[in-house]
Design a protein around this motif. Structure first.
Motif, PDB file in Angstrom:
ATOM      1  N   ASN A 291      -5.618   3.454  -4.997  1.00 65.26           N
ATOM      2  CA  ASN A 291      -5.601   4.502  -5.984  1.00 65.26           C
ATOM      3  C   ASN A 291      -6.577   5.438  -5.353  1.00 65.26           C
ATOM      4  OD1 ASN A 291      -4.283   3.958  -8.638  1.00 65.26           O
ATOM      5  ND2 ASN A 291      -5.618   2.192  -8.352  1.00 65.26           N
ATOM      6  N   ASN A 292      -7.620   5.281  -4.618  1.00 63.54           N
ATOM      7  CA  ASN A 292      -8.521   6.194  -3.977  1.00 63.54           C
ATOM      8  C   ASN A 292      -7.635   7.044  -2.759  1.00 63.54           C
ATOM      9  OD1 ASN A 292     -10.561   6.051  -5.740  1.00 63.54           O
ATOM     10  ND2 ASN A 292     -11.526   4.226  -4.401  1.00 63.54           N
ATOM     11  N   LEU A 293      -6.798   6.137  -2.269  1.00 62.34           N
ATOM     12  CA  LEU A 293      -6.092   6.894  -1.184  1.00 62.34           C
ATOM     13  C   LEU A 293      -5.151   7.934  -1.997  1.00 62.34           C
ATOM     14  CD1 LEU A 293      -4.707   4.003   1.007  1.00 62.34           C
ATOM     15  CD2 LEU A 293      -5.948   5.866   1.879  1.00 62.34           C
ATOM     16  N   GLY A 294      -4.672   7.504  -3.174  1.00 62.26           N
ATOM     17  CA  GLY A 294      -3.891   8.530  -3.914  1.00 62.26           C
ATOM     18  C   GLY A 294      -4.530   9.725  -4.180  1.00 62.26           C
ATOM     19  N   LYS A 295      -5.684   9.617  -4.700  1.00 59.51           N
ATOM     20  CA  LYS A 295      -6.559  10.621  -5.024  1.00 59.51           C
ATOM     21  C   LYS A 295      -7.044  11.344  -4.073  1.00 59.51           C
ATOM     22  CE  LYS A 295      -7.939   8.071  -9.126  1.00 59.51           C
ATOM     23  NZ  LYS A 295      -9.120   7.018  -9.726  1.00 59.51           N
ATOM     24  N   THR A 296      -7.295  10.969  -3.138  1.00 58.71           N
ATOM     25  CA  THR A 296      -7.709  11.763  -2.073  1.00 58.71           C
ATOM     26  C   THR A 296      -6.403  12.491  -1.517  1.00 58.71           C
ATOM     27  OG1 THR A 296      -9.282  10.071  -1.245  1.00 58.71           O
ATOM     28  CG2 THR A 296      -8.664  11.587   0.553  1.00 58.71           C
ATOM     29  N   LEU A 297      -5.370  11.675  -1.122  1.00 61.32           N
ATOM     30  CA  LEU A 297      -4.110  12.472  -0.590  1.00 61.32           C
ATOM     31  C   LEU A 297      -3.627  13.694  -1.469  1.00 61.32           C
ATOM     32  CD1 LEU A 297      -2.150   9.240   0.228  1.00 61.32           C
ATOM     33  CD2 LEU A 297      -3.071  10.928   1.836  1.00 61.32           C
ATOM     34  N   ASP A 298      -4.138  13.683  -2.753  1.00 56.31           N
ATOM     35  CA  ASP A 298      -3.697  14.445  -3.755  1.00 56.31           C
ATOM     36  C   ASP A 298      -4.458  15.736  -3.433  1.00 56.31           C
ATOM     37  OD1 ASP A 298      -2.142  15.628  -6.019  1.00 56.31           O
ATOM     38  OD2 ASP A 298      -3.235  14.391  -7.561  1.00 56.31           O
ATOM     39  N   LYS A 299      -5.417  15.781  -2.780  1.00 59.67           N
ATOM     40  CA  LYS A 299      -6.733  16.907  -2.613  1.00 59.67           C
ATOM     41  C   LYS A 299      -6.060  17.576  -1.042  1.00 59.67           C
ATOM     42  CE  LYS A 299     -11.088  16.370  -2.706  1.00 59.67           C
ATOM     43  NZ  LYS A 299     -12.180  15.590  -2.593  1.00 59.67           N
TER      44      LYS A 299
ATOM     45  N   ASN B 291       5.185  10.808 -10.819  1.00 57.21           N
ATOM     46  CA  ASN B 291       5.072  11.818 -11.911  1.00 57.21           C
ATOM     47  C   ASN B 291       4.377  13.188 -11.284  1.00 57.21           C
ATOM     48  OD1 ASN B 291       6.942  10.142 -13.515  1.00 57.21           O
ATOM     49  ND2 ASN B 291       5.210   9.228 -13.931  1.00 57.21           N
ATOM     50  N   LYS B 292       4.025  13.075 -10.044  1.00 55.17           N
ATOM     51  CA  LYS B 292       3.079  14.482  -9.508  1.00 55.17           C
ATOM     52  C   LYS B 292       3.973  15.034  -8.433  1.00 55.17           C
ATOM     53  CE  LYS B 292      -1.462  13.488  -9.006  1.00 55.17           C
ATOM     54  NZ  LYS B 292      -2.130  13.779 -10.452  1.00 55.17           N
ATOM     55  N   LYS B 293       3.557  16.080  -8.165  1.00 49.80           N
ATOM     56  CA  LYS B 293       4.142  16.893  -6.901  1.00 49.80           C
ATOM     57  C   LYS B 293       3.043  17.127  -5.919  1.00 49.80           C
ATOM     58  CE  LYS B 293       7.627  20.307  -5.684  1.00 49.80           C
ATOM     59  NZ  LYS B 293       8.975  20.384  -5.690  1.00 49.80           N
ATOM     60  N   PRO B 294       2.757  16.340  -4.928  1.00 51.01           N
ATOM     61  CA  PRO B 294       1.847  16.664  -4.123  1.00 51.01           C
ATOM     62  C   PRO B 294       1.880  17.915  -3.396  1.00 51.01           C
ATOM     63  CG  PRO B 294       3.374  15.011  -3.388  1.00 51.01           C
ATOM     64  CD  PRO B 294       3.552  15.312  -4.581  1.00 51.01           C
ATOM     65  N   GLU B 295       1.087  18.417  -2.528  1.00 54.67           N
ATOM     66  CA  GLU B 295       0.882  19.478  -1.636  1.00 54.67           C
ATOM     67  C   GLU B 295       2.029  19.178  -0.579  1.00 54.67           C
ATOM     68  OE1 GLU B 295      -0.282  22.526  -2.152  1.00 54.67           O
ATOM     69  OE2 GLU B 295      -1.188  22.010  -4.135  1.00 54.67           O
ATOM     70  N   PHE B 296       1.816  17.986   0.245  1.00 52.18           N
ATOM     71  CA  PHE B 296       2.676  17.756   1.272  1.00 52.18           C
ATOM     72  C   PHE B 296       3.715  16.989   0.650  1.00 52.18           C
ATOM     73  CE2 PHE B 296      -1.351  17.936   4.014  1.00 52.18           C
ATOM     74  CZ  PHE B 296      -0.827  18.398   5.056  1.00 52.18           C
ATOM     75  N   SER B 297       5.011  17.182   1.400  1.00 53.53           N
ATOM     76  CA  SER B 297       5.892  16.204   1.286  1.00 53.53           C
ATOM     77  C   SER B 297       5.518  15.014   1.812  1.00 53.53           C
ATOM     78  CB  SER B 297       7.212  16.857   1.841  1.00 53.53           C
ATOM     79  OG  SER B 297       7.731  17.890   1.013  1.00 53.53           O
ATOM     80  N   MET B 298       6.272  13.759   1.552  1.00 55.68           N
ATOM     81  CA  MET B 298       5.675  12.522   1.964  1.00 55.68           C
ATOM     82  C   MET B 298       6.959  11.637   2.198  1.00 55.68           C
ATOM     83  SD  MET B 298       2.942  11.672  -0.986  1.00 55.68           S
ATOM     84  CE  MET B 298       1.587  12.273  -0.952  1.00 55.68           C
ATOM     85  N   VAL B 299       6.949  10.759   3.638  1.00 53.52           N
ATOM     86  CA  VAL B 299       7.986  10.165   3.817  1.00 53.52           C
ATOM     87  C   VAL B 299       7.342   8.492   3.799  1.00 53.52           C
ATOM     88  CG1 VAL B 299       7.696  10.653   6.312  1.00 53.52           C
ATOM     89  CG2 VAL B 299       9.825   9.694   5.436  1.00 53.52           C
TER      90      VAL B 299
ATOM     91  N   THR C 114       0.878  -1.264  -0.098  1.00 53.33           N
ATOM     92  CA  THR C 114      -0.073  -0.102  -0.116  1.00 53.33           C
ATOM     93  C   THR C 114       0.749   1.365  -0.013  1.00 53.33           C
ATOM     94  OG1 THR C 114      -1.752  -1.187   1.221  1.00 53.33           O
ATOM     95  CG2 THR C 114      -1.758   1.163   0.974  1.00 53.33           C
ATOM     96  N   LEU C 115       1.758   1.214   0.871  1.00 59.98           N
ATOM     97  CA  LEU C 115       2.829   2.576   0.954  1.00 59.98           C
ATOM     98  C   LEU C 115       3.575   2.561  -0.456  1.00 59.98           C
ATOM     99  CD1 LEU C 115       5.879   2.251   1.749  1.00 59.98           C
ATOM    100  CD2 LEU C 115       4.894   1.522   3.823  1.00 59.98           C
ATOM    101  N   VAL C 116       4.091   1.503  -1.100  1.00 58.81           N
ATOM    102  CA  VAL C 116       4.694   1.486  -2.399  1.00 58.81           C
ATOM    103  C   VAL C 116       3.720   1.904  -3.353  1.00 58.81           C
ATOM    104  CG1 VAL C 116       5.689   0.085  -4.058  1.00 58.81           C
ATOM    105  CG2 VAL C 116       6.287  -0.299  -1.807  1.00 58.81           C
ATOM    106  N   GLY C 117       2.364   1.561  -3.244  1.00 58.22           N
ATOM    107  CA  GLY C 117       1.442   2.054  -4.366  1.00 58.22           C
ATOM    108  C   GLY C 117       1.116   3.646  -4.243  1.00 58.22           C
ATOM    109  N   ILE C 118       1.131   4.005  -3.122  1.00 62.08           N
ATOM    110  CA  ILE C 118       1.020   5.388  -2.958  1.00 62.08           C
ATOM    111  C   ILE C 118       2.207   6.117  -3.392  1.00 62.08           C
ATOM    112  CG2 ILE C 118       0.930   7.368  -1.308  1.00 62.08           C
ATOM    113  CD1 ILE C 118      -0.750   5.661   0.610  1.00 62.08           C
ATOM    114  N   ALA C 119       3.474   5.800  -3.197  1.00 63.22           N
ATOM    115  CA  ALA C 119       4.717   6.340  -3.821  1.00 63.22           C
ATOM    116  C   ALA C 119       4.668   6.059  -5.401  1.00 63.22           C
ATOM    117  CB  ALA C 119       6.084   5.463  -3.423  1.00 63.22           C
ATOM    118  N   ASP C 120       3.853   4.824  -5.989  1.00 63.00           N
ATOM    119  CA  ASP C 120       3.681   4.852  -7.409  1.00 63.00           C
ATOM    120  C   ASP C 120       2.964   6.004  -7.920  1.00 63.00           C
ATOM    121  OD1 ASP C 120       5.374   2.599  -7.370  1.00 63.00           O
ATOM    122  OD2 ASP C 120       3.599   1.182  -7.519  1.00 63.00           O
ATOM    123  N   TYR C 121       2.085   6.005  -7.381  1.00 62.05           N
ATOM    124  CA  TYR C 121       0.669   7.091  -7.461  1.00 62.05           C
ATOM    125  C   TYR C 121       1.238   8.426  -7.920  1.00 62.05           C
ATOM    126  CZ  TYR C 121      -3.623   9.475  -7.705  1.00 62.05           C
ATOM    127  OH  TYR C 121      -4.569  10.471  -8.288  1.00 62.05           O
TER     128      TYR C 121
END
Length: 300
Positions: A276-284, A134-142, A124-131
């Protein structure tokens, strides 16, 4: 034509079921022999996660490697840590543990593959990194893959007290720790629950922004105090908002710490949808709309 190009572009950011399957199946393979801390297979798993972090162009958390060493009975073992810089210097953390309990003395299938516990959390955490590759999220991520959870949360304790990571921890808005997310939840698909939901407003703030019906539910096992019994607690002690997220129905989880916790228990469609829904939500989410706080009920 424009429309079809647009749909290809938006689809391209999605994490595929094949990717989810590959990562989880590799970690939970018989070759990994249950990923017990201190074994070569456990180190192989750490190196595999580091390889996935390279693929996602993550930066090192500290030093010149994704592998962050700590001592286990006189032996050097590793957590794995990578960062993705966002538009803000405030961090969201994503974690899970990659170790499991090794093998048993049984004849026949004697490997504790740990597909749900917790190859699913790492996937799941790798999937979020995958998501976000090629995007620059608002938050930095660890992204942190902990070792030694099964022996008493050793890896999360070690890395949470590593002063070399204070530059991250001092700016950490929240930590999402994924623990057993391979199965459909008691609320059905596309749903998780959050341990210690009564201690902060993280779930409410997340759900306000959640896309495509994704929902974080209340902890159904509050009496068992899982909030204080998983890797998130090492960060709670630092007063960082940190909860564990799971889908497992403990009333039905006959695979828990058994040899049959293998890829046959995994609902790959549900996992892929959640990732994918975690990714899309985190993107907001941004520091403006997502600043969860603890209430006075939590014990540090």
């Amino acid at each position: 034509l424009t429309l079809s190009l647009f749909s290809i572009f938006s689809f391209a950011q999605e994490v595929s079921k094949e990717r989810v399957k590959t990562v989880l199946s590799t970690l939970a393979s018989d070759e990994m022999k249950g990923r017990e801390i201190g074994t070569q297979e456990n180190e192989n798993a750490a190196n595999y996660i580091a390889k996935l972090f390279i693929e996602n162009n993550l930066d090192y958390c500290t030093g010149k490697s994704y592998l962050v060493p700590f001592d286990y009975n006189g032996k050097t073992v590793y957590n794995v840590c990578g960062i993705k810089k966002g538009k803000s210097d405030q961090y969201l953390g994503f974690s899970g543990h990659f170790d499991h309990i090794g093998t048993s003395d049984k004849s026949g299938d004697n490997i504790y593959n740990g597909a749900d516990d917790d190859a699913s959390g790492i996937t799941t955490l790798v999937g979020i990194a995958d998501y976000f590759k090629n995007k620059k999220p608002e938050f930095s991520m660890v992204f942190m893959a902990f070792n030694g959870e099964e022996k008493g949360m050793l890896g999360s304790r070690a890395i949470s007290t590593d002063k070399n990571l204070d530059h991250i921890y001092n700016k950490m808005t929240a930590l999402f720790n994924f623990e057993m997310v391979a199965t459909e939840s008691q609320w059905g698909k596309n749903a998780l629950y959050m341990t210690g939901d009564g201690f902060s407003d993280l779930d409410e703030l997340f759900n306000q922004n959640a896309v495509n019906g994704l929902k974080i539910n209340a902890d159904p096992y509050a009496k068992q105090q899982l909030f204080y019994r998983s890797d998130n607690v090492s960060f709670v002690k630092k007063k960082i908002i940190a909860h564990s997220f799971s889908t497992v129905d403990m009333t039905k989880a006959s695979h828990y710490h058994h040899e049959n916790d293998d890829i046959n228990v995994v609902d790959f469609d549900n996992m892929t949808q959640i990732i994918n829904n975690l990714g899309k939500t985190l993107d907001k989410l941004s520091p403006k709309n997502f600043a969860p706080k603890y209430n006075d009920q939590v014990k540090f």
